[in-house]
Motif scaffolding. Structure first.
Motif, PDB file in Angstrom:
ATOM      1  N   UNK A  29       0.824  -1.204   0.000  1.00 52.57           N
ATOM      2  CA  UNK A  29       0.000   0.000   0.000  1.00 52.57           C
ATOM      3  C   UNK A  29       0.861   1.258   0.000  1.00 52.57           C
ATOM      4  N   UNK A  30       1.934   1.233   0.790  1.00 49.72           N
ATOM      5  CA  UNK A  30       2.845   2.374   0.812  1.00 49.72           C
ATOM      6  C   UNK A  30       3.521   2.544  -0.536  1.00 49.72           C
ATOM      7  N   UNK A  31       3.855   1.437  -1.161  1.00 45.97           N
ATOM      8  CA  UNK A  31       4.553   1.495  -2.441  1.00 45.97           C
ATOM      9  C   UNK A  31       3.645   1.893  -3.597  1.00 45.97           C
ATOM     10  N   UNK A  32       2.401   1.386  -3.596  1.00 41.46           N
ATOM     11  CA  UNK A  32       1.533   1.557  -4.759  1.00 41.46           C
ATOM     12  C   UNK A  32       0.421   2.588  -4.581  1.00 41.46           C
ATOM     13  N   UNK A  33       0.141   3.026  -3.371  1.00 39.77           N
ATOM     14  CA  UNK A  33      -0.854   4.068  -3.177  1.00 39.77           C
ATOM     15  C   UNK A  33      -2.270   3.553  -3.034  1.00 39.77           C
ATOM     16  N   UNK A  34      -3.221   4.485  -3.117  1.00 42.50           N
ATOM     17  CA  UNK A  34      -4.619   4.179  -2.785  1.00 42.50           C
ATOM     18  C   UNK A  34      -5.260   3.165  -3.717  1.00 42.50           C
ATOM     19  N   UNK A  35      -4.812   3.087  -4.972  1.00 41.42           N
ATOM     20  CA  UNK A  35      -5.436   2.125  -5.890  1.00 41.42           C
ATOM     21  C   UNK A  35      -5.089   0.681  -5.550  1.00 41.42           C
ATOM     22  N   UNK A  36      -4.150   0.498  -4.641  1.00 41.79           N
ATOM     23  CA  UNK A  36      -3.789  -0.866  -4.251  1.00 41.79           C
ATOM     24  C   UNK A  36      -4.728  -1.424  -3.197  1.00 41.79           C
ATOM     25  N   UNK A  37      -5.522  -0.564  -2.562  1.00 42.31           N
ATOM     26  CA  UNK A  37      -6.338  -0.991  -1.417  1.00 42.31           C
ATOM     27  C   UNK A  37      -7.331  -2.079  -1.807  1.00 42.31           C
ATOM     28  N   UNK A  38      -8.109  -1.858  -2.849  1.00 40.13           N
ATOM     29  CA  UNK A  38      -9.160  -2.805  -3.230  1.00 40.13           C
ATOM     30  C   UNK A  38      -8.599  -4.180  -3.609  1.00 40.13           C
ATOM     31  N   UNK A  39      -7.626  -4.273  -4.540  1.00 39.93           N
ATOM     32  CA  UNK A  39      -7.118  -5.606  -4.881  1.00 39.93           C
ATOM     33  C   UNK A  39      -6.443  -6.303  -3.711  1.00 39.93           C
ATOM     34  N   UNK A  40      -5.745  -5.557  -2.856  1.00 48.36           N
ATOM     35  CA  UNK A  40      -5.099  -6.183  -1.707  1.00 48.36           C
ATOM     36  C   UNK A  40      -6.125  -6.740  -0.732  1.00 48.36           C
ATOM     37  N   UNK A  41      -7.162  -5.955  -0.446  1.00 49.51           N
ATOM     38  CA  UNK A  41      -8.185  -6.385   0.514  1.00 49.51           C
ATOM     39  C   UNK A  41      -8.980  -7.570  -0.033  1.00 49.51           C
ATOM     40  N   UNK A  42      -9.322  -7.535  -1.312  1.00 46.21           N
ATOM     41  CA  UNK A  42     -10.035  -8.675  -1.915  1.00 46.21           C
ATOM     42  C   UNK A  42      -9.169  -9.928  -1.859  1.00 46.21           C
ATOM     43  N   UNK A  43      -7.875  -9.765  -2.105  1.00 45.76           N
ATOM     44  CA  UNK A  43      -6.961 -10.903  -2.021  1.00 45.76           C
ATOM     45  C   UNK A  43      -6.918 -11.498  -0.628  1.00 45.76           C
ATOM     46  N   UNK A  44      -6.909 -10.636   0.398  1.00 48.95           N
ATOM     47  CA  UNK A  44      -6.907 -11.112   1.781  1.00 48.95           C
ATOM     48  C   UNK A  44      -8.214 -11.841   2.099  1.00 48.95           C
ATOM     49  N   UNK A  45      -9.330 -11.268   1.669  1.00 51.76           N
ATOM     50  CA  UNK A  45     -10.634 -11.892   1.921  1.00 51.76           C
ATOM     51  C   UNK A  45     -10.707 -13.285   1.315  1.00 51.76           C
ATOM     52  N   UNK A  46     -10.381 -13.385   0.026  1.00 49.32           N
ATOM     53  CA  UNK A  46     -10.461 -14.688  -0.635  1.00 49.32           C
ATOM     54  C   UNK A  46      -9.377 -15.647  -0.135  1.00 49.32           C
ATOM     55  N   UNK A  47      -8.230 -15.099   0.268  1.00 52.04           N
ATOM     56  CA  UNK A  47      -7.180 -15.940   0.830  1.00 52.04           C
ATOM     57  C   UNK A  47      -7.598 -16.547   2.153  1.00 52.04           C
ATOM     58  N   UNK A  48      -8.200 -15.729   3.025  1.00 56.74           N
ATOM     59  CA  UNK A  48      -8.696 -16.258   4.301  1.00 56.74           C
ATOM     60  C   UNK A  48      -9.832 -17.252   4.083  1.00 56.74           C
TER      61      UNK A  48
END
Length: 208
Positions: A29-48
């Motif tokens: 998120x620090x590296x890629x900015x605000x547009x990274x939030x949605x794909x990262x969070x979806x990845x965490x949700x589906x990963x869990x």
């Protein structure tokens, strides 16, 4: 209701402690900015969700008894974190911003989603965690499937909110960082953090 509240509080306390997944979310998120939030969070949700499903289907129980299976998942997760860490160390600042084309941003979104999904889903402690943690809050005299669904859904919601909060706050730093030297320093810190998370994952011990 008392049991559910206890489960929700215990899950929240567990989730807020940064592990490999949250370290990944923060650094990306620090590296890629605000547009990274949605794909990262979806990845965490589906990963869990994947880790929980594999655990409830029996993989979690296998991991608690089979050192070979636990070690396999442990090293796959650790090596992937090493890969992401070294990749971030070599990345150039400002590689992801609003001026890029839709295609380039879409490709980066896929990469962010893939990384958070793999790290979350293949964490051996996450898979073993569900088989050891959830049953403690299930009443044997009530429908087990319904209870598992409610508790599992609660955990996934809390995990998603937790990842989103970390991602949003971390992404704000990207918006405030303009100097290339500072961005490069953050990339180095983030890459080192991911490599450190890989070391932590590699040093995990099998639960007995």
């Amino acid at each position: 209701m008392e049991l559910w509240i206890t489960f929700a509080l215990a899950s929240t306390l567990i989730l807020v402690i940064p592990g490999p997944t949250i370290i990944l979310v923060i650094t990306q998120s620090v590296s890629c900015g605000r547009r990274s939030v949605v794909p990262l969070v979806i990845g965490v949700l589906l990963g869990d969700f994947t880790a929980m499903t594999m655990s409830l289907l029996g993989l979690g129980a296998i991991m608690t008894t089979s050192a070979a299976v636990f070690t396999f998942f442990k090293w796959v997760g650790a090596l992937y974190l090493f890969y992401l860490g070294f990749k971030m160390l070599k990345s150039k600042p400002a590689e992801y911003d609003d001026e890029k084309t839709y295609g380039e941003n879409l490709e980066t979104s896929h990469s962010l989603f893939r990384s958070s999904f793999i790290v979350t889903a293949l964490n051996p402690k996450s898979i073993a965690f569900f088989v050891a943690f959830l049953p403690q809050f299930i009443s044997p005299d009530k429908p087990i499937v319904a209870q598992s669904f409610v508790l599992g859904s609660t955990f996934l919601i809390l995990a998603t909110i937790n990842a989103a909060i970390y991602a949003i706050f971390a992404s704000q730093l990207k918006e405030k960082i303009r100097r290339e030297s500072v961005q490069r320093w953050f990339n180095r810190c983030g890459g080192s953090a991911l490599i450190g998370a890989g070391v932590i994952t590699a040093s995990m011990k099998q639960s007995t």
